[in-house]
Design a protein around this motif. Structure first.
Motif, PDB file in Angstrom:
ATOM      1  N   GLU A 168       0.832  -1.211   0.000  1.00 18.41           N
ATOM      2  CA  GLU A 168       0.000   0.000   0.000  1.00 18.41           C
ATOM      3  C   GLU A 168       0.858   1.248   0.000  1.00 18.41           C
ATOM      4  OE1 GLU A 168      -4.009  -1.638   2.288  1.00 18.41           O
ATOM      5  OE2 GLU A 168      -2.529  -0.481   3.395  1.00 18.41           O
ATOM      6  N   ALA A 169       1.957   1.235   0.754  1.00 17.48           N
ATOM      7  CA  ALA A 169       2.912   2.344   0.767  1.00 17.48           C
ATOM      8  C   ALA A 169       4.284   1.781   0.418  1.00 17.48           C
ATOM      9  CB  ALA A 169       2.950   3.012   2.144  1.00 17.48           C
ATOM     10  N   GLU A 170       4.972   2.448  -0.498  1.00 11.88           N
ATOM     11  CA  GLU A 170       6.302   2.008  -0.900  1.00 11.88           C
ATOM     12  C   GLU A 170       7.280   3.176  -0.854  1.00 11.88           C
ATOM     13  OE1 GLU A 170       6.113   0.007  -4.661  1.00 11.88           O
ATOM     14  OE2 GLU A 170       4.580  -1.401  -3.993  1.00 11.88           O
ATOM     15  N   PRO A 171       8.500   2.945  -0.319  1.00 20.42           N
ATOM     16  CA  PRO A 171       8.984   1.714   0.300  1.00 20.42           C
ATOM     17  C   PRO A 171       8.136   1.301   1.508  1.00 20.42           C
ATOM     18  CG  PRO A 171      10.805   3.261  -0.067  1.00 20.42           C
ATOM     19  CD  PRO A 171       9.523   4.022  -0.284  1.00 20.42           C
ATOM     20  N   SER A 214       7.780   0.453  10.208  1.00 17.88           N
ATOM     21  CA  SER A 214       6.813   0.061  11.230  1.00 17.88           C
ATOM     22  C   SER A 214       5.892  -1.068  10.793  1.00 17.88           C
ATOM     23  CB  SER A 214       5.959   1.270  11.631  1.00 17.88           C
ATOM     24  OG  SER A 214       5.273   1.797  10.493  1.00 17.88           O
ATOM     25  N   SER A 215       5.956  -1.475   9.508  1.00 12.32           N
ATOM     26  CA  SER A 215       5.034  -2.498   9.028  1.00 12.32           C
ATOM     27  C   SER A 215       5.309  -3.844   9.691  1.00 12.32           C
ATOM     28  CB  SER A 215       5.144  -2.662   7.513  1.00 12.32           C
ATOM     29  OG  SER A 215       4.375  -3.771   7.070  1.00 12.32           O
TER      30      SER A 215
END
Length: 333
Positions: A270-273, A277-278
């Motif tokens: 969903e967010a890149e990089p 915290s993922s």
């Protein structure tokens, strides 16, 4: 670089700091009057008068902000397969043609998917972790031959994946817009609508691997949510080589932690990089790739070749390859 023909079109190359390799092939093209290189911040000033835009900054949305200055634009070529970042209302509703780089990434992505299937079946990533801790731990692995895969997305990438997995001995089914039987690559294609009886929801219950290879559209955004993940077998793995937002990441993390599914091989997020915290970084059931499944040695040179081929076709007045159906968000055929 200006040529002898001032009536020839001007080209803007939108880049993120890294220019196309062998850029002299573009700069010296005799069919162009001028080539301007611009970053996202420079695009508004670079676009006026330009009739062609090469989007080399792969995931930028800069054209949306600069659209008011694109009055002369006739053609946008994306150096990617996915064009979801370009499907904003102004461009979709305009007469500007959009093409993509279909044909560059299909084989490499299919190889990556097969690699992930083999890694899960043979626990190669687990063996690497054990090696690092000098741990000798015998265990049994799984067969690949005879396993089942549901490939979500029946375009060229999905088809390349289907052929690769079939060659490895898996039984492959597809999920797409149009259900059918007798498909040359998938055999059976079920509806990708999760609310359709006999569609993707039911097919997931039979799949050992669910491979996401669909474009990001309104219909696919958030497709794999908690409800659809719950339709998968607890021994199944999800592989996403398409676009991150097709999978609801929070729901996927929960499904992995709760044992709803056995694993996930992820090349897109969903967010890149992927943020530090993922939780996906540390989940042992997850394999994280940095959006590289289609990127092999020489891929950028191939992207330039595809663009120049379409440029030559356009200058000859021929139909361009990979013309995007803007209503759908991907090329037909």
């Amino acid at each position: 670089m200006t040529t002898a023909d001032p009536s020839a079109p001007a080209l803007v190359v939108l880049h993120g700091g890294e220019l196309p390799p062998g850029r002299e092939r573009i700069d010296r093209h005799p069919g162009l009057s001028e080539v301007r290189y611009a970053t996202a911040e420079q695009l508004t000033e670079a676009l006026p008068g330009a009739r062609i835009l090469l989007v080399w900054d792969l995931f930028t949305e800069a054209l949306t902000a600069a659209w008011d200055t694109a009055g002369s634009l006739e053609w946008v070529h994306a150096a990617t397969t996915g064009v979801d970042n370009l499907m904003f209302p102004g461009l979709v509703e305009s007469d500007v043609a959009v093409t993509n780089s279909r044909g560059v990434f299909e084989g490499p992505i299919a190889e990556t998917v097969l690699g992930l299937v083999l890694s899960f079946a043979k626990d190669l990533h687990g063996s690497r972790d054990l090696q690092r801790s000098h741990t000798w731990k015998w265990r049994e692995s799984e067969r690949v031959q005879g396993r089942t895969a549901l490939v979500v997305g029946t375009g060229p990438i999905g088809r390349a994946i289907a052929r690769m997995l079939t060659a490895a001995g898996l039984e492959v089914t597809g999920a797409g817009r149009t259900p059918r039987t007798g498909d040359p690559d998938f055999g059976t294609v079920v509806s990708a609508d999760p609310g359709e009886p006999g569609g993707i929801g039911d097919a997931l219950g039979d799949a050992d691997y669910a491979v996401v290879a669909a474009p990001l559209t309104d219909a696919t955004r958030g497709l794999f949510d908690a409800r659809l993940l719950a339709r998968m077998k607890p021994t199944a793995r999800l592989i996403n080589v398409a676009r991150g937002p097709i999978v609801v990441e929070e729901d996927l993390v929960r499904a992995l932690r709760d044992g709803t599914i056995a694993g996930a091989g992820l090349d897109v997020f969903e967010a890149e990089p992927l943020p530090d915290s993922s939780p996906l970084w540390d989940l042992p059931q997850a394999v994280v790739l940095p959006h590289m499944s289609g990127d092999v040695v020489g891929w950028k040179d191939e992207l330039v070749r595809v663009f120049l081929d379409n440029l030559d076709r356009r200058l000859r007045g021929e139909e361009p390859r990979n013309l995007v159906d803007k209503a759908r968000g991907y090329p037909r055929g």
